[in-house]
Design a protein around this motif. Sequence first.
Motif, short mmCIF file in Angstrom:
data_model
loop_
_atom_site.label_atom_id
_atom_site.label_comp_id
_atom_site.label_asym_id
_atom_site.label_seq_id
_atom_site.Cartn_x
_atom_site.Cartn_y
_atom_site.Cartn_z
N TYR A 114 0.86 -1.00 0.00
CA TYR A 114 0.01 0.00 -0.04
C TYR A 114 0.97 1.30 -0.07
O TYR A 114 0.60 2.18 -0.85
N SER A 282 -8.37 4.89 -1.94
CA SER A 282 -7.34 4.08 -2.32
C SER A 282 -7.09 2.83 -1.35
O SER A 282 -6.55 1.73 -1.62
N PHE A 283 -7.22 3.05 -0.07
CA PHE A 283 -7.11 2.12 0.90
C PHE A 283 -7.96 1.16 0.77
O PHE A 283 -7.63 -0.25 1.04
N PHE A 286 -7.22 -1.13 -2.04
CA PHE A 286 -6.19 -2.01 -1.62
C PHE A 286 -6.56 -3.22 -0.79
O PHE A 286 -6.09 -4.37 -0.99
N GLU A 290 -6.32 -7.03 -1.52
CA GLU A 290 -5.32 -7.89 -0.65
C GLU A 290 -6.20 -9.00 0.04
O GLU A 290 -5.41 -10.24 -0.18
#
Length: 300
Positions: A114, A282-283, A286, A290
Amino acid sequence: MDLFRSMQVFVATVQAGSMSAAASGLGLSPAMVGQHIAALETRLGTRLLNRTTRRQSLTDFGTGYAEQCRDILERVAVTDQDAQASQTQARGQLRITAPTTFGAQALVPSLRRYREIAPEVSLDLTLSDRNIDLVDEGFDLAFRLGSLPDSRLIVRSLASYRMMIAAAPDYLKRLGTPRHPLELASHEAVGFTPSARSPWRLSRGDEVVEVMPRRSITVNHGQAVRTAACAGLGVVMQPALLLAEHVRAGQLVQLFADWQLQERPMSLLYHRDRRMTQALRSFIAFAVDEFGAVDKIRAT
């Protein structure tokens, strides 16, 4: 007249308390403010404001319409902000909470990727097995294991936590290797305190077994549970993600690999607030990539 502009003028008038005050804030004449509101009333076929020479008040319809106008104007503003944000790099700080064991063993090792995606975002990570209140305690996002109660949050379902049963070679040498899950009832087990009283559930085809091993020891810390199991204190059931390394190292032996074990749902929670920053966006992307999205989003 432009409908969107008239809605802006109407909301500004409601907030300011009078047409003259709204006119001053908008840079318009009071007469022009009145024309915008009159245009809305003509379009809707009903009055929005009760007006006298000294004061104004919303009609019943005007009260509801004002709320709808605020919502529409907010949505447009947020869309504009999102469009601008999509053209800029994610930056700022995110406060994240996750269960202790998952956070230490799975989340933290993945954060390097990240950081490559969003180098301008700083992360404040709190690991806790307590269900932290995101709204009251000022967190942006939470990972949660297990079923979720109703809340004020958006829930994004991730891939479930697959479980594994294992024991140390020394333990199996002393007490024997169980060949069927029902034999676990006579075996000692190392349990994680929050779930120590729950039976272990396994299935294979049409056969479903629930068994309660004897707890030789229970611990309130996931890493300590694995340490105890590796020391030969008993059979352990924990997420496969956390036991796989010990199995590869020969510290533990996987049991009942041909059986399907219960799974624990894992979710990502964040504020219902529509003002999503580029950093948070964005997190979330991610985390979904993931930890495996189930392609399911819901609001609770």
